[in-house]
Scaffold this motif. Sequence first.
Motif, PDB file in Angstrom:
ATOM      1  N   GLU A 174      -3.547  11.262   2.707  1.00 23.20           N
ATOM      2  CA  GLU A 174      -2.099  11.241   2.494  1.00 23.20           C
ATOM      3  C   GLU A 174      -1.706  11.617   1.071  1.00 23.20           C
ATOM      4  OE1 GLU A 174      -3.525   7.090   1.508  1.00 23.20           O
ATOM      5  OE2 GLU A 174      -4.002   8.641   2.997  1.00 23.20           O
ATOM      6  N   VAL A 175      -2.672  11.643   0.136  1.00 21.22           N
ATOM      7  CA  VAL A 175      -2.330  11.956  -1.255  1.00 21.22           C
ATOM      8  C   VAL A 175      -2.697  13.383  -1.653  1.00 21.22           C
ATOM      9  CG1 VAL A 175      -2.614   9.537  -1.909  1.00 21.22           C
ATOM     10  CG2 VAL A 175      -4.512  11.140  -2.282  1.00 21.22           C
ATOM     11  N   GLY A 184      -4.452   0.421   0.316  1.00 20.47           N
ATOM     12  CA  GLY A 184      -3.851  -0.581  -0.540  1.00 20.47           C
ATOM     13  C   GLY A 184      -4.935  -1.563  -0.953  1.00 20.47           C
ATOM     14  N   GLY A 224       0.795  -1.220   0.000  1.00 23.56           N
ATOM     15  CA  GLY A 224       0.000   0.000   0.000  1.00 23.56           C
ATOM     16  C   GLY A 224       0.824   1.265   0.000  1.00 23.56           C
ATOM     17  N   ASP A 225       0.150   2.394   0.273  1.00 25.41           N
ATOM     18  CA  ASP A 225       0.778   3.708   0.143  1.00 25.41           C
ATOM     19  C   ASP A 225       1.523   4.103   1.418  1.00 25.41           C
ATOM     20  OD1 ASP A 225      -1.690   3.848   1.365  1.00 25.41           O
ATOM     21  OD2 ASP A 225      -2.294   5.719   0.413  1.00 25.41           O
ATOM     22  N   HIS A 237      -8.347   9.099   1.276  1.00 27.34           N
ATOM     23  CA  HIS A 237      -6.885   9.102   1.339  1.00 27.34           C
ATOM     24  C   HIS A 237      -6.326  10.516   1.567  1.00 27.34           C
ATOM     25  CE1 HIS A 237      -6.099   4.974  -0.270  1.00 27.34           C
ATOM     26  NE2 HIS A 237      -7.262   5.162  -0.869  1.00 27.34           N
ATOM     27  N   ARG A 251       4.786   5.091   1.781  1.00 27.35           N
ATOM     28  CA  ARG A 251       5.655   6.262   1.669  1.00 27.35           C
ATOM     29  C   ARG A 251       4.887   7.551   1.910  1.00 27.35           C
ATOM     30  NH1 ARG A 251       8.458   6.914  -4.035  1.00 27.35           N
ATOM     31  NH2 ARG A 251       6.247   7.111  -4.585  1.00 27.35           N
ATOM     32  N   GLU A 252       3.669   7.648   1.391  1.00 26.90           N
ATOM     33  CA  GLU A 252       2.883   8.860   1.535  1.00 26.90           C
ATOM     34  C   GLU A 252       2.516   9.114   2.995  1.00 26.90           C
ATOM     35  OE1 GLU A 252       2.279   7.298  -2.645  1.00 26.90           O
ATOM     36  OE2 GLU A 252       2.400   6.460  -0.618  1.00 26.90           O
ATOM     37  N   HIS A 253       2.172   8.065   3.725  1.00 30.03           N
ATOM     38  CA  HIS A 253       1.858   8.238   5.146  1.00 30.03           C
ATOM     39  C   HIS A 253       3.106   8.620   5.945  1.00 30.03           C
ATOM     40  CE1 HIS A 253      -2.374   7.347   5.640  1.00 30.03           C
ATOM     41  NE2 HIS A 253      -2.257   6.332   4.793  1.00 30.03           N
ATOM     42  N   PRO A 259      -2.080   1.749   6.122  1.00 32.24           N
ATOM     43  CA  PRO A 259      -2.304   2.536   4.903  1.00 32.24           C
ATOM     44  C   PRO A 259      -3.326   1.919   3.974  1.00 32.24           C
ATOM     45  CG  PRO A 259      -0.301   1.263   4.687  1.00 32.24           C
ATOM     46  CD  PRO A 259      -0.801   1.023   6.084  1.00 32.24           C
TER      47      PRO A 259
END
Length: 208
Positions: free
Chosen positions: A191-192, A49, A13-14, A189, A16-18, A47
Motif C-alpha cells: 500500500e505504500v 501498524g 495503522g495505515d 506493505h 488511509r493508504e489501503h 492494515p
Amino acid sequence: MTAPTIGVLAVQGDVREHVAALRAVGAQTRPVRTPDELDGLDGIVLPGGESTTISKLLTVFELEKPLRAALADGLPAYGSCAGMIMLASRILDTRPDACHLDALDITVRRNAFGRQVESFESDLEFAGITDRPEAAPMRGVFIRAPWVEEAGPGVTVLATVPAGATPEGRADGRIVAVAQGSVLATSFHPEVTGDLRVHEYFVEMVRH
C-alpha cells in the motif's frame, strides 16, 4: 459488475493508504471500527501498524469475536504486516495476552527482520502476479515486519525473500506472502509503493 464493498479495519495503522489503493482498483470501501460495520461487507483488509495495539483495540471496540466469526464464516480478508500477524493461528515473540484471529494456518514471528532501523526493501517474485507475461518484480517494503516460520498443508506460499536481500542472508527463503482459501497475507506493505497489484489480486479473490 458491481464494485465489491471492502472494509478496512480502522482502529490503528495505515488505514488511509489501503483505502486509497482499494478505491484505485475499483472497490468501494468502509472503515470498520464497530461490529455493525462488518455487516454487508464483501471482504476486509487488516492494515499494517502495531499488532499488540491492534489486538488490544479489537477488544476495546468489541470487534474481536464478531470479526473472528465473520472470518470463520468465509469473509475474504487481506492482512499486510501487522494484519498478517492478526490473521495467523500462532504468533511467536508476542505478549501472552495478545489476541489473534486464527484465519490462516501459519506460525508468524513478530519483528522477525529486526528493529525499525533494519527495515529494508527488496524485489520479490509473487506467484499469480509477477509470473504473468512481461510482469515486473514486486517491490517489497519491510518495516519491522514478520515472517512466516511455518505454513500448514492448506496454505499456499506466494512469495519468499530472495537470496542476499538481508545482511548475511539470514532471511533467505523466508515466507513473506501466503494465501489460504479466501484469506491473503503479506509481511510487506504494497500500500505504500504505488504498486496496486496485490490489491487487484485481493479484489479478484473477493469477486470470485
